[in-house]
Design a protein around this motif. Structure first.
Motif, short mmCIF file in Angstrom:
data_model
loop_
_atom_site.label_atom_id
_atom_site.label_comp_id
_atom_site.label_asym_id
_atom_site.label_seq_id
_atom_site.Cartn_x
_atom_site.Cartn_y
_atom_site.Cartn_z
N PRO A 6 0.80 -1.22 0.00
CA PRO A 6 0.00 0.00 0.00
C PRO A 6 0.83 1.26 0.00
O PRO A 6 0.40 2.28 -0.52
CB PRO A 6 -0.82 -0.12 1.28
N LEU A 7 2.03 1.23 0.57
CA LEU A 7 2.82 2.45 0.68
C LEU A 7 3.25 2.94 -0.70
O LEU A 7 2.96 4.08 -1.09
CB LEU A 7 4.05 2.20 1.55
N VAL A 8 3.94 2.09 -1.46
CA VAL A 8 4.46 2.51 -2.75
C VAL A 8 3.33 2.79 -3.73
O VAL A 8 3.30 3.83 -4.40
CB VAL A 8 5.40 1.44 -3.33
N LEU A 38 -7.54 -0.59 3.98
CA LEU A 38 -6.09 -0.73 4.15
C LEU A 38 -5.67 -0.16 5.49
O LEU A 38 -6.39 0.60 6.13
CB LEU A 38 -5.36 -0.02 3.01
N ASP A 39 -4.47 -0.51 5.92
CA ASP A 39 -3.96 -0.05 7.20
C ASP A 39 -3.76 1.46 7.19
O ASP A 39 -3.34 2.05 6.18
CB ASP A 39 -2.63 -0.73 7.54
N LEU A 40 -4.04 2.11 8.32
CA LEU A 40 -4.01 3.57 8.39
C LEU A 40 -2.60 4.13 8.23
O LEU A 40 -2.39 5.11 7.50
CB LEU A 40 -4.61 4.04 9.72
N LEU A 45 1.49 7.59 5.50
CA LEU A 45 2.84 7.75 4.97
C LEU A 45 2.82 7.89 3.45
O LEU A 45 3.60 8.65 2.87
CB LEU A 45 3.70 6.56 5.38
N GLY A 46 1.92 7.15 2.81
CA GLY A 46 1.87 7.17 1.36
C GLY A 46 1.39 8.48 0.77
O GLY A 46 1.70 8.80 -0.37
#
Length: 244
Positions: A6-8, A38-40, A45-46
């Protein structure tokens, strides 16, 4: 795939899709990720890369405000005008760099995970809606061919073009005779006599505005006519040509 990384992918989704479309808000990305549960923390951060784009823009507005502050007869911050241009150029370079970075990640993901992408089931309702949109666009283009237009529709288009062209030329060549001087440090009450309409000068300012509005209305008339014709033709096609 966003659930797996999820970050990228959230960064890529934000840069490529949301920024060009609506100017850079990060909340639609967060909402979309929230819908997918998705995780918070990765979501927060994303979406942080928005800061790299917003900071130069915020600084541009700040320096633009400082540039309008007058000390008696001269500017109190004469260097602010240069900083406005510098920050605007910097924001454009940052956006370009982010888009290139995002495009490279999308290309890499589509190449390395092609099988996974192809295996994703197609939402039939979404596909049907997309097909209808494509059909509507094609039918709108078909019914709006110049040689098929009624005379009054052609006249609307010609007048819309002429009035908008004249309006643009008036503003471009006689801008100082169209509008009163107005900066970020001015107020409507003190500098425009309490009415925003005092920003326009007579007669060129009002003439440019009236022509712009008239052009927009004429274009709206054409758009409504074309949409009505496209809808009618779509219903005819879907009914197998049996509309009464």
């Amino acid at each position: 795939m966003m659930k797996q990384n999820p970050l990228v992918l959230n960064v890529v989704f934000y840069i490529v899709i949301l920024k060009p479309r609506c100017g850079g808000p990060d909340w639609p990305t967060s909402v979309s990720c929230g819908i997918m549960r998705l995780d918070l923390l990765p979501i927060m951060l994303g979406t942080l890369p928005v800061v790299t784009y917003l900071v130069p823009l915020v600084l541009s507005g700040t320096f633009m405000y400082l540039d309008g502050i007058m000390d008696t007869e001269s500017k109190e911050y004469p260097w602010a005008n240069f900083m406005v241009s510098f920050c605007m150029i910097l924001s454009a370079l940052v956006q370009y760099a982010l888009l290139i970075y995002a495009a490279s990640h999308i290309e890499q993901t589509m190449r390395e995970r092609k099988d996974e992408i192809d295996a994703i089931p197609i939402d039939q309702e979404v596909k049907n809606a997309d097909d209808d949109d494509i059909e509507m666009i094609n039918l709108s283009l078909e019914v709006s061919k110049w040689e098929q237009l009624p005379a009054w529709v052609k006249m609307c288009l010609v007048l819309s073009l002429l009035t908008m062209t004249i309006s643009c030329y008036i503003v471009y060549f006689f801008g100082d005779k169209c509008f009163m001087e107005y900066t970020l440090t001015y107020t409507i009450e003190e500098n425009l006599g309490g009415s925003v309409w005092n920003l326009l000068k007579w007669p060129l300012g009002w003439a440019a505005l009236i022509m712009c509005v008239l052009s927009s209305l004429l274009l709206l008339v054409f758009s409504c006519w074309a949409k009505k014709g496209a809808v009618k033709k779509m219903n005819y096609n879907h009914s197998g040509g049996n509309l009464g």
